[in-house]
Design a protein around this motif. Structure first.
Motif, short mmCIF file in Angstrom:
data_model
loop_
_atom_site.label_atom_id
_atom_site.label_comp_id
_atom_site.label_asym_id
_atom_site.label_seq_id
_atom_site.Cartn_x
_atom_site.Cartn_y
_atom_site.Cartn_z
N GLY A 136 11.12 9.32 31.59
CA GLY A 136 11.31 10.75 31.38
C GLY A 136 12.17 11.37 32.45
N VAL A 137 12.40 12.67 32.29
CA VAL A 137 13.28 13.38 33.23
C VAL A 137 12.69 13.38 34.64
N THR A 178 20.74 16.20 35.14
CA THR A 178 19.71 15.88 36.12
C THR A 178 20.30 15.27 37.39
N TYR A 206 13.05 20.14 33.03
CA TYR A 206 13.64 19.61 34.26
C TYR A 206 13.01 20.29 35.47
N CYS A 261 16.01 9.68 29.40
CA CYS A 261 14.91 10.64 29.41
C CYS A 261 14.30 10.78 28.02
#
Length: 515
Positions: free
Chosen positions: A136-137, A177, A512, A162
């Motif tokens: 994931g992020v 990101t 995020y 992600c």
């Protein structure tokens, strides 16, 4: 000294090594000079007589205009020798990369081997070293911070897919990101045809202007051929878009020996050569002189297990072979190495990462993608990335070679200390020990046993876990408020381009921020 390739200062975009010579060959050679020449001739034969598919009309137009034979029905392109060799001659041997601040970072192809984390892992190995889950992020955010903090990891990359990112968005959430957690150049790419112009918008938001994106490249864009012998609509368009937007390209052949490529290693190297040269021609006929890296991600199909290892010895041998071809063409070379097909961080993980990383460096590879990677790069371990950083530090120490001057030879010192003397009290030792020995280690143990026991008998994973936990608490090189605002606005625009609502875009930004 290990002169892997000519290490003269080559700062300055567009400089070229000699083409079609053996002057730039690395120390590790799996092909003789005559075999390299024959490989080149066979590649030209295949390109001229069989050709390769380009599933994109604009690519066909450009190639036909350059003198290639194009069959519109089959989308097959055949390449005259002179077109191929002119493209090789026009491609620069080095190009400059810049950081997020627009400062010069390095000259790609200057003879040094640089490293970035592996790419596009759908899963992560958790810090317990056993549990695997979807990535994931939050994981990409942490991994990028860790990569920024590690002295021997040179670039950050789209290393984790992600889970939160919609499929329509391609790789832009990854760029979003990474840009916020590192100033190091990004090794990225795209999974869709619109990926390059969308990435350009994000780059422009952070760098501040279109001119900065074009003149101070902050990303190297990976573009993969569809083996065997086909450049897809996405790949071909990405090449053309990158050239027109002045984004350096890394062309990658990820053939699988025995499945999407010949079972023989020489056949794999030939297939790789044909595929990459075809992509190189498209880039150079779009705009001569555009920077291109000669990349690859070799695999084999294991007939016993039905598995596709990327870190078998055969993969490294194919890598060493195509690296020689890249050097013969005077181009910077890329590969996947310093990773493992193991499922946990164990002996297999260490031995494969060490062997392939060393072979890549000895083959004169400019950029190695892979540290932190496990299980055919399908999984990433942030702790392994920290451990790999330590090993890469030893490789870079080796690459510096042995200093050979009067001070290092220490002949006068030997006369002074004499037989039975002690060098620990000498000023020469104090002055030179940090120059001669590598002290950048974070996780490896070089203590005697009693001291190790006294400090808790920590394993290499224990130390890596502690390091990652400490970095997780820190804020690493955040964007300015102005840059963050511009990036958020560009990201919302990119989401709209992908057919996503502003609500979805803002939700991704929120995820995020909460990660």
């Amino acid at each position: 000294m290990y002169n892997l390739i000519d290490k003269q200062s080559m700062k300055g975009e567009g400089k070229r090594m000699n083409k079609f010579t053996f002057d730039n060959m690395p120390q590790l050679r799996v092909l003789s000079n005559e075999q390299v020449k024959e490989m080149h001739e066979k590649a030209l034969y295949v390109l001229e007589n069989l050709g390769i598919i380009f599933a994109y009309d604009e690519a066909l137009d450009l190639l036909e205009g350059a003198g290639c034979e194009v069959d519109r029905t089959t989308q097959k392109v055949k390449f005259p020798r002179e077109v191929v060799e002119n493209a090789i001659k026009s491609a620069p041997s080095t190009f400059d990369l810049y950081d997020r601040n627009g400062e010069f970072y390095c000259t790609f192809g200057d003879g040094k081997t640089r490293f970035n984390p592996g790419s596009s892992a759908g899963n992560v190995l958790e810090s317990d070293g056993e549990t695997v889950r979807l990535s994931g992020v939050k994981d990409l955010k942490l991994l990028t911070k860790v990569a920024q903090s590690l002295p021997h990891i040179d670039f950050v990359s789209s290393s984790i897919v992600c889970e939160e990112a919609p499929g329509e968005l391609g790789s832009q959430y990854l760029y979003y990101t990474e840009m916020q957690n590192s100033i190091k150049p990004i090794i990225g790419g795209s999974t869709d045809a619109e990926g390059v112009p969308r990435t350009f918008k994000l780059l422009k938001a952070v760098l501040g202007s279109e001119e900065a994106v074009r003149t101070k490249p902050y990303t190297l864009f990976d573009i993969c051929v569809t083996s065997p012998l086909k450049w897809s609509h996405i790949g071909a368009r990405n090449i053309i878009d990158c050239v027109r937007m002045d984004i350096p390209i890394n062309l990658i052949s990820a053939q699988i020996a025995g499945a999407t490529g010949p079972i023989t290693l020489a056949g794999c190297i030939l297939n790789h050569t044909v595929e990459i040269l075809a992509g190189l021609v498209l880039a150079q006929v779009t705009k001569p002189g555009h920077p291109v890296s000669y990349g690859g991600a070799p695999c084999i199909f294991n007939m016993k297990t039905m598995y596709t290892p990327m870190e078998s010895m055969e993969c490294s041998m194919v890598m060493a072979g195509y690296a020689q071809m890249g050097h013969y063409y005077g181009l910077p070379v890329h590969t996947y190495a310093a990773m493992s097909d193991a499922k946990i961080v164990d002996y297999q993980a260490g031995s494969e990462s060490a062997r392939s990383g060393l072979m890549a460096m000895m083959a004169g590879v400019s950029n190695v993608s892979g540290p932190g990677g496990l299980n055919v790069i399908a999984e990433m371990s942030i702790e392994k990335l920290v451990i790999d950083n330590d090993y890469i530090g030893t490789l870079k120490h080796l690459q510096k070679g042995i200093r050979f001057d009067d001070e290092a030879l220490a002949a006068d010192l030997l006369l002074e200390v004499g037989s039975g003397g002690n060098f620990m009290t000498q000023k020469h030792t104090l002055k030179n020990y940090k120059k001669e020995q590598n002290y950048s280690n974070i996780t490896m143990n070089y203590q005697e046993r009693a001291a190790w026991i006294k400090e808790g008998k920590k394993s290499i994973m224990d130390k890596a876990r502690e390091y990652v936990q400490e970095i997780d608490k820190q804020t690493i090189c955040p964007l300015s408020d102005e840059q963050r605002k511009a990036l958020d606005a560009a990201f919302i625009e990119v989401c709209a381009d992908a057919g996503l609502s502003e609500e979805v875009a803002k939700d991704l930004i929120k995820k995020y921020d909460e990660a």
